[in-house]
Design an enzyme around this catalytic site. Sequence first.
Site, short mmCIF file in Angstrom:
data_model
loop_
_atom_site.label_atom_id
_atom_site.label_comp_id
_atom_site.label_asym_id
_atom_site.label_seq_id
_atom_site.Cartn_x
_atom_site.Cartn_y
_atom_site.Cartn_z
N ASP A 21 4.69 -3.15 -0.15
CA ASP A 21 5.69 -2.11 0.11
C ASP A 21 7.03 -2.72 0.51
O ASP A 21 7.07 -3.78 1.13
CB ASP A 21 5.14 -1.20 1.24
CG ASP A 21 5.87 0.12 1.30
OD1 ASP A 21 6.69 0.40 0.41
OD2 ASP A 21 5.63 0.87 2.26
N GLY A 22 8.10 -2.04 0.17
CA GLY A 22 9.42 -2.44 0.66
C GLY A 22 10.37 -2.99 -0.39
O GLY A 22 11.45 -3.46 -0.06
N ASN A 23 9.98 -2.91 -1.66
CA ASN A 23 10.88 -3.41 -2.72
C ASN A 23 12.21 -2.64 -2.71
O ASN A 23 13.28 -3.23 -2.87
CB ASN A 23 10.25 -3.23 -4.10
CG ASN A 23 9.02 -4.07 -4.30
OD1 ASN A 23 8.74 -4.94 -3.48
ND2 ASN A 23 8.29 -3.83 -5.37
N ARG A 34 17.17 -0.58 -7.11
CA ARG A 34 15.75 -0.65 -6.75
C ARG A 34 14.96 -1.52 -7.74
O ARG A 34 14.04 -2.23 -7.37
CB ARG A 34 15.13 0.76 -6.73
CG ARG A 34 15.63 1.63 -5.58
CD ARG A 34 15.00 3.02 -5.67
NE ARG A 34 13.55 2.98 -5.52
CZ ARG A 34 12.92 2.91 -4.35
NH1 ARG A 34 13.60 2.90 -3.23
NH2 ARG A 34 11.61 2.87 -4.30
N SER A 66 0.57 3.71 -7.66
CA SER A 66 -0.36 4.77 -7.23
C SER A 66 -0.23 6.00 -8.13
O SER A 66 0.77 6.14 -8.85
CB SER A 66 -0.06 5.17 -5.78
OG SER A 66 1.15 5.89 -5.73
N THR A 67 -1.21 6.87 -8.05
CA THR A 67 -1.13 8.12 -8.84
C THR A 67 0.13 8.89 -8.42
O THR A 67 0.77 9.53 -9.25
CB THR A 67 -2.39 9.01 -8.63
OG1 THR A 67 -2.73 8.98 -7.26
CG2 THR A 67 -3.56 8.53 -9.43
N GLU A 68 0.48 8.78 -7.14
CA GLU A 68 1.67 9.50 -6.63
C GLU A 68 2.98 8.88 -7.15
O GLU A 68 4.00 9.55 -7.23
CB GLU A 68 1.69 9.49 -5.09
CG GLU A 68 0.61 10.35 -4.44
CD GLU A 68 -0.79 9.74 -4.50
OE1 GLU A 68 -0.90 8.50 -4.61
OE2 GLU A 68 -1.77 10.52 -4.47
N ASN A 69 2.94 7.59 -7.51
CA ASN A 69 4.16 6.92 -8.00
C ASN A 69 4.69 7.50 -9.30
O ASN A 69 5.86 7.30 -9.65
CB ASN A 69 3.93 5.41 -8.18
CG ASN A 69 3.89 4.63 -6.88
OD1 ASN A 69 3.29 3.58 -6.79
ND2 ASN A 69 4.54 5.16 -5.85
N SER A 197 -2.08 5.28 2.58
CA SER A 197 -1.55 5.82 1.32
C SER A 197 -2.59 5.91 0.19
O SER A 197 -2.34 5.46 -0.94
CB SER A 197 -0.35 5.00 0.84
OG SER A 197 0.65 5.00 1.81
N GLU A 208 -10.22 -5.29 8.49
CA GLU A 208 -9.21 -5.56 9.51
C GLU A 208 -7.86 -5.22 8.89
O GLU A 208 -7.59 -5.58 7.74
CB GLU A 208 -9.22 -7.05 9.90
CG GLU A 208 -10.47 -7.49 10.62
CD GLU A 208 -10.62 -6.83 11.99
OE1 GLU A 208 -9.60 -6.53 12.63
OE2 GLU A 208 -11.78 -6.62 12.41
C1 FPP Z 1 6.64 -0.50 -3.16
O1 FPP Z 1 8.00 -0.63 -2.95
C2 FPP Z 1 6.19 -1.15 -4.38
C3 FPP Z 1 5.77 -0.49 -5.50
C4 FPP Z 1 5.78 0.96 -5.67
C5 FPP Z 1 5.25 -1.21 -6.66
C6 FPP Z 1 4.82 -2.61 -6.48
C7 FPP Z 1 5.23 -3.32 -7.67
C8 FPP Z 1 5.58 -4.61 -7.76
C9 FPP Z 1 5.47 -5.55 -6.64
C10 FPP Z 1 6.14 -5.15 -9.02
C11 FPP Z 1 5.29 -5.03 -10.23
C12 FPP Z 1 3.90 -5.44 -10.03
C13 FPP Z 1 3.14 -6.12 -10.91
C14 FPP Z 1 1.71 -6.37 -10.58
C15 FPP Z 1 3.67 -6.63 -12.17
P1 FPP Z 1 8.84 0.70 -2.75
O2 FPP Z 1 9.59 0.94 -4.00
O3 FPP Z 1 7.95 1.80 -2.31
O4 FPP Z 1 9.78 0.25 -1.58
P2 FPP Z 1 10.49 1.20 -0.51
O5 FPP Z 1 9.38 1.85 0.28
O6 FPP Z 1 11.30 0.25 0.29
O7 FPP Z 1 11.32 2.18 -1.29
#
Ligand code: FPP
Length: 246
Positions: A21-23, A34, A66-69, A197, A208
Site C-alpha cells: 500500500d502507498g503507491n 499515481r 483487489s476486487t474493489e480496485n 482489506s 503475526e
Molecule cells: C496500493 O497503492 C497498491 C495497489 C493498489 C497495487 C499494487 C500494485 C503494484 C505494486 C504494482 C503492480 C504489481 C505487480 C505485481 C506487477 P495505492 O494506490 O492504494 O496507494 P495509496 O493508498 O497511497 O493511494
Amino acid sequence: MNLIDTINTDYLPKHIAIIMDGNGRWAKQKGLLRSIGHENGTKSVRETVESSAQLGVENLTLYAFSTENWNRPKLEVQTLMKLLVSSLKKEIKTLQENDIRLQAIGCLESLPKKAHKELLEVIEKTKDNKRMCLTLALSYGSREELINTIKQISLKVKNNIISIENIDESVINEHLYTQNLPDVDLLIRTSGEQRISNFLLWQIAYAEFYFTKVLWPDFTKEHLYEAIIEYQKRERRFGKTSEQLH
Ligand code: FPP
C-alpha cells in the site's frame, strides 16, 4: 553486523503475505502521477520477491489488485493492468533464475484478455520451479473466495460426495484458492494503514501482523528483513499458554 545476519534462517515464516500500500501517496508527495507510484512499486515487488527467495522463504503472496480496485478510475486500472503485463514479460527471467514458481489467486477471468494470457503463460513456464511459490492476488477478495468455497462444498454435499459431518478445516482449506499453501505466518502492510482489506481472512487466523509506515515504493529488502526479525522475536502461542510452549 548486517541486518540479514541477525535472521535465524531455521525459523523463517513459511508464508509471508504483503498488502502493498502507498503507491499513490508516494507519488503525490513527489508531485508525480499515481501511475508513476505504481511503476516504482514494481521495483519493490522485484526486490521483495528476489530477497525472499534468496533468504529461503517458501511462500510469498502479494496483494496486487483487489476486487474493489476495479472501482478506481478507468485510466488507473488500465495502468495497473499494463504494468502487470510488462512486469510479467520482464520478470520471467528473475523467476527462472531464482527457481520461483508463479501462481495467481482471485477471479482471474475478469482480467483483461492480454493480462490473463500473459499470466497463464508465465504460470505454465515456471510450474516446475521449486525454491519459492510466488502467489499474486489479482482481482482477489477474500469474501468472494469464501463464497466460492462454500458453493463448491455445498455442491459436493448435494451430490453426496462429501457428508456434512465430514466438513472440517482441511475440507475448507482444500477448496480455497490457496489450497496448496500453508496458513500465513507473517502479514505485512505498508503505508501506515492498519487494515486487512478483505485479504486472506481465513488464512491469517494465526498470522503475526506487521505494520510499517514505509510507503510501498520505498520498501526495500532491509524493510523485509526488519519485519522477519520482528516476527522472530514474537512468541506464537496458537491459543496455548506461554508455559505450555517452553
Ligand atoms: C496500493 O497503492 C497498491 C495497489 C493498489 C497495487 C499494487 C500494485 C503494484 C505494486 C504494482 C503492480 C504489481 C505487480 C505485481 C506487477 P495505492 O494506490 O492504494 O496507494 P495509496 O493508498 O497511497 O493511494
